[in-house]
Design a protein around this motif. Structure first.
Motif, mmCIF file in Angstrom:
data_model
loop_
_atom_site.group_PDB
_atom_site.id
_atom_site.type_symbol
_atom_site.label_atom_id
_atom_site.label_comp_id
_atom_site.label_asym_id
_atom_site.label_seq_id
_atom_site.Cartn_x
_atom_site.Cartn_y
_atom_site.Cartn_z
ATOM 1 N N MET A 1 101.684 75.578 -0.013
ATOM 2 C CA MET A 1 100.621 76.274 -0.749
ATOM 3 C C MET A 1 101.225 77.033 -1.932
ATOM 4 O O MET A 1 102.270 77.676 -1.805
ATOM 5 C CB MET A 1 99.873 77.249 0.176
ATOM 6 N N LYS A 2 100.556 76.959 -3.089
ATOM 7 C CA LYS A 2 100.995 77.699 -4.270
ATOM 8 C C LYS A 2 99.810 78.512 -4.794
ATOM 9 O O LYS A 2 99.009 78.048 -5.591
ATOM 10 C CB LYS A 2 101.510 76.743 -5.343
ATOM 11 N N PRO A 3 99.665 79.774 -4.324
ATOM 12 C CA PRO A 3 98.517 80.590 -4.734
ATOM 13 C C PRO A 3 98.681 81.172 -6.127
ATOM 14 O O PRO A 3 99.744 81.665 -6.491
ATOM 15 C CB PRO A 3 98.473 81.695 -3.678
ATOM 16 N N ILE A 4 97.601 81.090 -6.915
ATOM 17 C CA ILE A 4 97.566 81.633 -8.274
ATOM 18 C C ILE A 4 96.323 82.510 -8.410
ATOM 19 O O ILE A 4 95.248 82.159 -7.915
ATOM 20 C CB ILE A 4 97.555 80.497 -9.309
ATOM 21 N N LEU A 5 96.480 83.647 -9.076
ATOM 22 C CA LEU A 5 95.365 84.566 -9.283
ATOM 23 C C LEU A 5 94.840 84.421 -10.710
ATOM 24 O O LEU A 5 95.602 84.456 -11.676
ATOM 25 C CB LEU A 5 95.810 86.015 -9.049
ATOM 26 N N LEU A 6 93.534 84.273 -10.827
ATOM 27 C CA LEU A 6 92.862 84.154 -12.117
ATOM 28 C C LEU A 6 91.893 85.319 -12.273
ATOM 29 O O LEU A 6 91.051 85.543 -11.396
ATOM 30 C CB LEU A 6 92.126 82.814 -12.199
ATOM 31 N N VAL A 7 92.030 86.050 -13.364
ATOM 32 C CA VAL A 7 91.270 87.296 -13.548
ATOM 33 C C VAL A 7 90.402 87.197 -14.795
ATOM 34 O O VAL A 7 90.845 86.734 -15.846
ATOM 35 C CB VAL A 7 92.225 88.507 -13.693
ATOM 36 N N ASP A 8 89.154 87.654 -14.664
ATOM 37 C CA ASP A 8 88.239 87.734 -15.809
ATOM 38 C C ASP A 8 87.812 89.188 -15.954
ATOM 39 O O ASP A 8 87.019 89.699 -15.171
ATOM 40 C CB ASP A 8 87.026 86.821 -15.565
ATOM 41 N N PHE A 9 88.380 89.870 -16.969
ATOM 42 C CA PHE A 9 88.000 91.253 -17.241
ATOM 43 C C PHE A 9 86.692 91.251 -18.028
ATOM 44 O O PHE A 9 86.690 91.067 -19.239
ATOM 45 C CB PHE A 9 89.089 91.967 -18.056
ATOM 46 N N GLY A 10 85.581 91.440 -17.338
ATOM 47 C CA GLY A 10 84.280 91.477 -17.999
ATOM 48 C C GLY A 10 83.912 92.878 -18.428
ATOM 49 O O GLY A 10 84.528 93.861 -18.003
ATOM 50 N N VAL A 21 96.934 75.660 -6.095
ATOM 51 C CA VAL A 21 97.034 74.517 -7.003
ATOM 52 C C VAL A 21 97.662 73.298 -6.330
ATOM 53 O O VAL A 21 97.486 72.178 -6.802
ATOM 54 C CB VAL A 21 97.807 74.870 -8.293
ATOM 55 N N ASP A 22 98.387 73.513 -5.248
ATOM 56 C CA ASP A 22 98.974 72.370 -4.543
ATOM 57 C C ASP A 22 97.894 71.513 -3.895
ATOM 58 O O ASP A 22 97.964 70.284 -3.903
ATOM 59 C CB ASP A 22 99.967 72.853 -3.477
ATOM 60 N N ASN A 23 96.883 72.175 -3.319
ATOM 61 C CA ASN A 23 95.816 71.460 -2.616
ATOM 62 C C ASN A 23 94.500 71.438 -3.387
ATOM 63 O O ASN A 23 93.488 70.964 -2.869
ATOM 64 C CB ASN A 23 95.591 72.087 -1.240
ATOM 65 N N GLN A 61 102.036 83.487 -7.023
ATOM 66 C CA GLN A 61 103.215 83.040 -7.770
ATOM 67 C C GLN A 61 103.003 83.159 -9.274
ATOM 68 O O GLN A 61 103.955 83.296 -10.032
ATOM 69 C CB GLN A 61 103.560 81.603 -7.371
ATOM 70 N N GLU A 62 101.730 83.099 -9.716
ATOM 71 C CA GLU A 62 101.406 83.271 -11.127
ATOM 72 C C GLU A 62 100.047 83.956 -11.233
ATOM 73 O O GLU A 62 99.194 83.806 -10.351
ATOM 74 C CB GLU A 62 101.368 81.917 -11.846
ATOM 75 N N LYS A 63 99.865 84.707 -12.318
ATOM 76 C CA LYS A 63 98.599 85.407 -12.544
ATOM 77 C C LYS A 63 98.219 85.260 -14.019
ATOM 78 O O LYS A 63 99.041 85.496 -14.900
ATOM 79 C CB LYS A 63 98.724 86.895 -12.195
#
Length: 462
Positions: A1-10, A21-23, A61-63
């Motif tokens: 598993m390769k977890p990545i965090l995606l943020v939207d500052f509204g 992203v791996d799965n 692992q990435e944000k």
């Protein structure tokens, strides 16, 4: 598993999406109030805390982040002729994810300069004239802009024969020269300008919005949120490498203050008897209806649709419609809690979608010439578009989302409107489109597969 965090500052809420992203899977989503007035990291930390109640602790692992906080990317665009270079300037600004407050044509006046000063834009786009054409107007406007009281970044993207002279006139200010947005009559070249606008957003505007406080927590704020949305729509439509997209589409993002509409479609005339009026529209297009929104701009919906139409859709007396719209203007955080208000909110959402998509789509009119009947098309012909993708809290959380979204389709009462005729409705249930636009910058295949699974496949299952 390769977890990545995606943020939207509204502007209101900070939304977070965790993906593997791996799965090619969504691990979870959450939102919290954007604390832009104090420390934006507080809202982000609160959102992550809520997220981890679902996902458990994750070692990201990435944000990555996008932002429309503090009013988003505010722009002024300036051109020569309203239907040509001024329109090209506006297309470039909107496609870069900006909120275009106003587009000016011809020579700027002293009053125009006062308006620009009062609005205090983040970027000004100065265009005008085809290459080798009119230079007088863009040079005059450069001299007017030299009188601005603050150093606003100015992107010069007009007649190439005047670009260097404009930069000299604006000496001492922050300027950028790009290729002409309309090098030849009716021909658009807006991508270089859009790229430059995004770079300015990253290098200068992020600091001005106070978002540098969040840079320690993310790998980078990549783009304005509307730009991330447009990128996601384009990827979902066109696909990536050998993975097919779903085809031509329209996207509708219904918010409290504005309604954004996106189209990824050719939009050219359906038959040879039709001629184009104005410029050739871009394949990937964004429009923003700043007067159409479910709360802050609710009066705009009433004014556009009329109380009679809203009354008919809602089954509520016209006087009550007017009364409740006035009430909603001052109760912008209200969520319907009774049958009457649910009906009114439903009618407002239907009218908002119809109005915004009608303005985005082109129109067709019959013209009689000495050679006989001819059809004149303004804007894009979207009648053959396959899908309408809807997002935004007002649509995602509505009880009758699909019914509301169908107001984006062709209506016999407006035969000249070139809205989709038989498009399928797809819903961004988990509010992931902006996040997928972000993800696509590094992992386009994963972003596409997630969207097809969560939006397109989900839609086909209903």
């Amino acid at each position: 598993m390769k977890p990545i965090l995606l943020v939207d500052f509204g502007s209101t809420n900070t939304k977070v999406t965790a993906v593997d992203v791996d799965n090619c899977e969504i691990l979870g989503t959450a939102a919290a109030y954007t604390t832009v007035e104090t420390d934006i990291n507080e809202g982000l930390a609160n959102a992550v805390k809520i997220l981890e109640e679902t996902t458990g602790p994750l070692e990201f692992q990435e944000k990555y982040a996008c932002s429309s906080a503090a009013g988003g990317l505010k722009m002024i665009s300036i051109g020569l002729v309203p239907e040509l270079t001024a329109q090209a300037s506006r297309e470039a600004s909107l496609g870069a994810g900006a909120k275009v407050w106003k587009t000016y044509s011809f020579q700027l006046t002293k009053g125009d300069l006062k308006e620009i000063e009062a609005y205090h834009p983040d970027i000004i786009l100065l265009t005008g004239g085809t290459d080798g054409g009119n230079t007088e107007c863009i040079l005059y406007n450069a001299k007017v802009l030299a009188g601005l009281s603050y150093d606003c970044p100015i992107v010069i993207a007009g007649n190439r024969n005047a670009a260097d002279d404009c930069q000299e006139i604006l000496e001492g200010r922050t300027t950028y020269i790009c290729e002409n947005v309309m090098p030849r009559l009716g021909e658009l070249d807006i991508e270089p300008t859009q790229k430059q606008i995004r770079e300015i957003f990253l290098n200068r505007i992020v600091q001005g919005k106070g978002l540098t406080k969040a840079m320690d927590l993310v790998s980078g704020i990549i783009m304005p949120t509307p730009s991330a949305m447009l990128t996601a729509m384009e990827l979902l439509s066109e696909g990536w490498d050998e993975i097919e997209g779903i085809g031509e589409l329209i996207g509708v993002d219904l918010g409290g203050a504005t309604t954004d509409v996106y189209s990824v479609a050719d939009g050219s005339p359906a038959n040879t008897m039709t001629v184009i009026k104005g410029i050739q529209e871009p394949y990937t297009k964004r429009t923003v209806e700043g007067d159409i929104g479910m709360r802050y701009s609710v009066r705009g919906i009433l004014e556009a649709a009329g109380d009679r139409k809203l009354s008919k859709i809602a089954g509520v007396n016209r006087n009550r419609i007017n009364e409740k719209v006035e009430w909603l203007e001052t109760h912008t955080d209200y969520i319907p809690d009774n049958d009457e208000m649910e009906k009114i909110d439903y009618a407002l959402a239907c009218a908002a979608v119809e109005t915004a998509v009608s303005r985005h789509a082109g129109s067709l009119e019959q013209v009689y010439t000495p050679c006989g009947l001819t059809y004149v098309q303004s804007g894009k012909d979207l009648r053959r578009v396959k899908y309408v993708v809807v997002t935004g809290g007002a649509l995602i959380h509505a009880k009758h989302t699909e019914e509301i979204a169908k107001y984006a389709l062709f209506d016999e009462t407006a035969p000249g409107s070139l809205r989709p005729e038989k498009a399928e409705i797809l819903v961004d249930r988990k509010y992931i489109l902006a996040a997928m636009g972000l993800l696509s910058q590094q992992y386009p295949q994963a972003a596409l597969e997630i969207m097809k699974k969560e939006i397109a496949y989900y839609g086909h299952q209903e």
